[in-house]
Design a protein around this motif. Structure first.
Motif, mmCIF file in Angstrom:
data_model
loop_
_atom_site.group_PDB
_atom_site.id
_atom_site.type_symbol
_atom_site.label_atom_id
_atom_site.label_comp_id
_atom_site.label_asym_id
_atom_site.label_seq_id
_atom_site.Cartn_x
_atom_site.Cartn_y
_atom_site.Cartn_z
ATOM 1 N N THR A 148 14.306 22.233 -15.004
ATOM 2 C CA THR A 148 13.300 23.394 -14.198
ATOM 3 C C THR A 148 11.876 22.064 -14.671
ATOM 4 N N GLU A 149 11.947 21.687 -15.908
ATOM 5 C CA GLU A 149 10.428 20.573 -16.672
ATOM 6 C C GLU A 149 10.478 19.811 -15.050
ATOM 7 N N ILE A 150 11.431 18.506 -14.814
ATOM 8 C CA ILE A 150 11.049 18.329 -13.788
ATOM 9 C C ILE A 150 10.929 18.759 -11.998
ATOM 10 N N HIS A 151 11.322 19.582 -12.246
ATOM 11 C CA HIS A 151 11.012 20.236 -11.260
ATOM 12 C C HIS A 151 9.697 20.612 -10.882
ATOM 13 N N PRO A 210 0.892 -1.035 0.102
ATOM 14 C CA PRO A 210 0.110 0.003 0.075
ATOM 15 C C PRO A 210 0.783 1.149 0.156
ATOM 16 N N ALA A 211 0.850 1.898 -1.169
ATOM 17 C CA ALA A 211 2.399 2.870 -1.149
ATOM 18 C C ALA A 211 1.195 4.159 -1.608
ATOM 19 N N ARG A 212 1.426 5.399 -0.942
ATOM 20 C CA ARG A 212 0.897 6.690 -1.564
ATOM 21 C C ARG A 212 1.653 7.626 -2.133
ATOM 22 N N TYR A 213 1.864 8.477 -3.467
ATOM 23 C CA TYR A 213 3.082 9.600 -3.224
ATOM 24 C C TYR A 213 2.774 11.009 -2.768
ATOM 25 N N VAL A 214 3.744 11.765 -2.219
ATOM 26 C CA VAL A 214 3.321 12.442 -1.456
ATOM 27 C C VAL A 214 4.469 13.772 -1.853
ATOM 28 N N GLY A 215 5.475 13.266 -2.803
ATOM 29 C CA GLY A 215 6.426 14.214 -3.337
ATOM 30 C C GLY A 215 7.238 14.604 -2.665
ATOM 31 N N HIS A 216 8.364 15.012 -2.946
ATOM 32 C CA HIS A 216 9.503 15.627 -2.248
ATOM 33 C C HIS A 216 9.465 17.049 -1.617
ATOM 34 N N PRO A 217 9.792 17.428 -0.502
ATOM 35 C CA PRO A 217 10.203 18.102 0.402
ATOM 36 C C PRO A 217 10.637 19.693 -0.537
ATOM 37 N N LEU A 218 12.145 19.200 -1.076
ATOM 38 C CA LEU A 218 12.647 19.962 -1.670
ATOM 39 C C LEU A 218 12.158 20.867 -2.736
ATOM 40 N N ALA A 219 11.709 19.627 -3.758
ATOM 41 C CA ALA A 219 10.314 20.085 -4.476
ATOM 42 C C ALA A 219 10.002 21.471 -4.151
ATOM 43 N N PHE A 220 9.292 21.219 -3.369
ATOM 44 C CA PHE A 220 8.060 22.664 -3.006
ATOM 45 C C PHE A 220 8.907 23.529 -1.973
ATOM 46 N N ASP A 221 9.847 23.208 -1.515
ATOM 47 C CA ASP A 221 11.023 24.425 -0.804
ATOM 48 C C ASP A 221 11.904 25.263 -1.863
ATOM 49 N N MET A 222 12.455 24.532 -2.407
ATOM 50 C CA MET A 222 13.253 25.677 -3.337
ATOM 51 C C MET A 222 12.746 25.695 -4.433
ATOM 52 N N PRO A 223 13.135 27.368 -4.713
ATOM 53 C CA PRO A 223 12.202 27.975 -6.094
ATOM 54 C C PRO A 223 12.472 27.235 -7.120
ATOM 55 N N LEU A 224 11.787 28.238 -8.121
ATOM 56 C CA LEU A 224 11.793 27.166 -9.771
ATOM 57 C C LEU A 224 12.555 27.676 -10.802
ATOM 58 N N GLU A 225 13.601 29.200 -9.782
ATOM 59 C CA GLU A 225 14.537 30.493 -10.462
ATOM 60 C C GLU A 225 15.299 30.541 -8.676
ATOM 61 N N PRO A 226 16.927 29.761 -9.115
ATOM 62 C CA PRO A 226 17.639 29.865 -8.279
ATOM 63 C C PRO A 226 17.853 31.002 -8.248
ATOM 64 N N ASP A 227 18.449 31.832 -7.512
ATOM 65 C CA ASP A 227 18.227 33.008 -6.660
ATOM 66 C C ASP A 227 20.432 33.140 -6.906
ATOM 67 N N ARG A 228 21.018 33.286 -8.009
ATOM 68 C CA ARG A 228 22.290 32.950 -7.777
ATOM 69 C C ARG A 228 23.509 34.574 -7.128
ATOM 70 N N ALA A 229 22.653 35.104 -7.234
ATOM 71 C CA ALA A 229 23.663 36.463 -6.970
ATOM 72 C C ALA A 229 22.933 37.032 -5.261
ATOM 73 N N GLY A 230 22.007 36.059 -4.914
ATOM 74 C CA GLY A 230 21.718 36.459 -3.588
ATOM 75 C C GLY A 230 22.664 34.864 -2.948
ATOM 76 N N ALA A 231 23.334 33.832 -2.876
ATOM 77 C CA ALA A 231 23.586 32.886 -2.519
ATOM 78 C C ALA A 231 24.681 33.363 -3.106
#
Length: 386
Positions: A358-361, A157-178
């Motif tokens: 980005t597509e995968i994210h 019995p399995a249920r897909y919930v996703g990975h929290p990193l995909a939710f937490d991390m932005p689609l566009e990383p802030d290179r300059a800020g980092a």
């Protein structure tokens, strides 16, 4: 009314992240719930009655585990004794299948609902473990979409919930800020060096990674190197290797800053593991390398235990080898350096990889913590426990 108690065991930083997010989301729905078990720092911050620190379970490799086996068995016996004496409303094992599945089997026999969070990689190697999983769990929470169908085909019995990193991390990383946060030059090239989160990994992988970074800097004199490490222990191990191999490299070492390091980087050299997913979500081209202990690698190769064509999660999700994989004897400077130079020199290639990542994210994004909490609560409701 006596508060409901949930037992929970996590064994490494990625599990600590998943467990803490799930605990917070469960507490939103069950305000009086209490958690107890084996915990990391994020779980401590989320409020758990910590019976043992998760560092006690952070052991990697077939033969490395044998050395620690008596201590791990004693720990599992202590946990079982406490939960048999005072049963929790449910038990959640977060990853660490070699430890948690046996615990789940025994607790489930006692009538305690069991949840395992993160599918063991039975679709990749040691497929026979799926039988034990069936005996162990009432519910398996999967973090990647391709896992659920495989498990359901095997009556798990399995249920897909996703990975929290995909939710937490932005689609566009802030290179300059980092780069600003890490004190890096905004315009000079940056290599992120991620030699693993466990001490055993750092001991085996740091030297070839450092040697490669030093060789790359000779080719790119203005190169900046940033090294995110898990804790002071792994920092000490890394610095010992650094001083022995390339004392003049002078990297920026940042504890607990893997995401910032990847966001700041142009290219990453990454030990296989969760960091390859973080690299994908950061949209950064990667070279993935790994060294297991010689004995562990020999057993895996001899028995043909690995059943997938990629080892890096980024490549598994992309279904193509966008990140070159160099394992065991291939993890050396002569092999690693040309691949890194290609990534640094080919902007069109970096852009193509970023678009695919980005597509995968986008496909992976879901509110994982709440999805996982809803699945646990549904199980408890089915049993009339909430």
């Amino acid at each position: 009314m006596v508060p409901q108690r949930i037992g929970i065991v996590a064994a490494e930083p990625s599990g600590d992240l998943l467990a803490a997010g799930l605990m917070d989301a469960l507490r939103e729905q069950l305000p009086d719930v209490r958690f107890e078990g084996v915990a990391g720092p994020l779980m401590r911050n989320s409020g758990i009655d910590e019976w043992e620190p998760m560092d006690s379970l952070s052991v990697m490799g077939l033969f490395e585990v044998l050395h620690h086996l008596p201590r791990l068995l004693r720990l599992r016996s202590r946990l079982l004794a406490r939960w048999r004496e005072s049963p929790p409303v449910a038990f959640i094992g977060v990853d660490a299948p070699d430890f948690n599945l046996t615990l789940e089997c025994k607790l489930r026999k006692r009538g305690i609902p069991t949840v395992h969070y993160v599918s063991p990689t039975v679709w990749a190697w040691r497929v026979g473990r799926v039988k034990k999983i069936r005996r162990a769990v009432d519910l398996l929470l999967t973090i990647f979409p391709f896992e659920t169908e495989f498990l359901m085909q095997h009556q798990v019995p399995a249920r897909y919930v996703g990975h929290p990193l995909a939710f937490d991390m932005p689609l566009e990383p802030d290179r300059a800020g980092a780069r600003d946060a890490l004190g890096l030059d905004a315009t000079a090239p940056v290599l992120a060096l991620l030699p693993g989160s466990r001490g055993s990994e750092v001991q085996r992988i740091a030297a070839p990674f450092v040697e490669t970074a030093a060789a790359l800097k000779r080719q790119l004199p203005d190169l900046q190197v940033v090294v995110p490490l898990a804790n002071e222990k792994t920092r000490a191990m890394f610095e010992q290797q650094l001083h022995g191999v390339a004392p003049g490299l002078n990297p920026v070492i940042a504890l607990g800053e893997a995401r910032a390091a990847l966001a700041a980087a142009d290219v990453a050299l990454v030990a296989s593991g969760t960091a390859t997913l973080e690299g994908l979500l950061s949209k950064r081209p990667m070279v993935v390398a790994y060294r297991a202990s010689a004995a562990t690698y020999a057993v895996v190769q001899t028995l043909g235990l690995v059943k997938v064509k990629h080892i890096a999660m980024a490549n598994l999700l992309a279904d193509e080898r966008l990140a070159p994989e160099l394992i065991q004897d291939e993890c050396r400077v002569e092999k690693l350096l040309p691949l890194l130079l290609e990534f640094f020199g080919d902007g069109a290639l970096r852009d193509r990889i970023a678009r695919r990542y980005t597509e995968i994210h986008r496909q992976l994004r879901t509110d994982t913590n709440r999805e996982a909490a809803a699945a646990v609560i549904d199980l408890l409701r089915e049993r009339g426990l909430v």
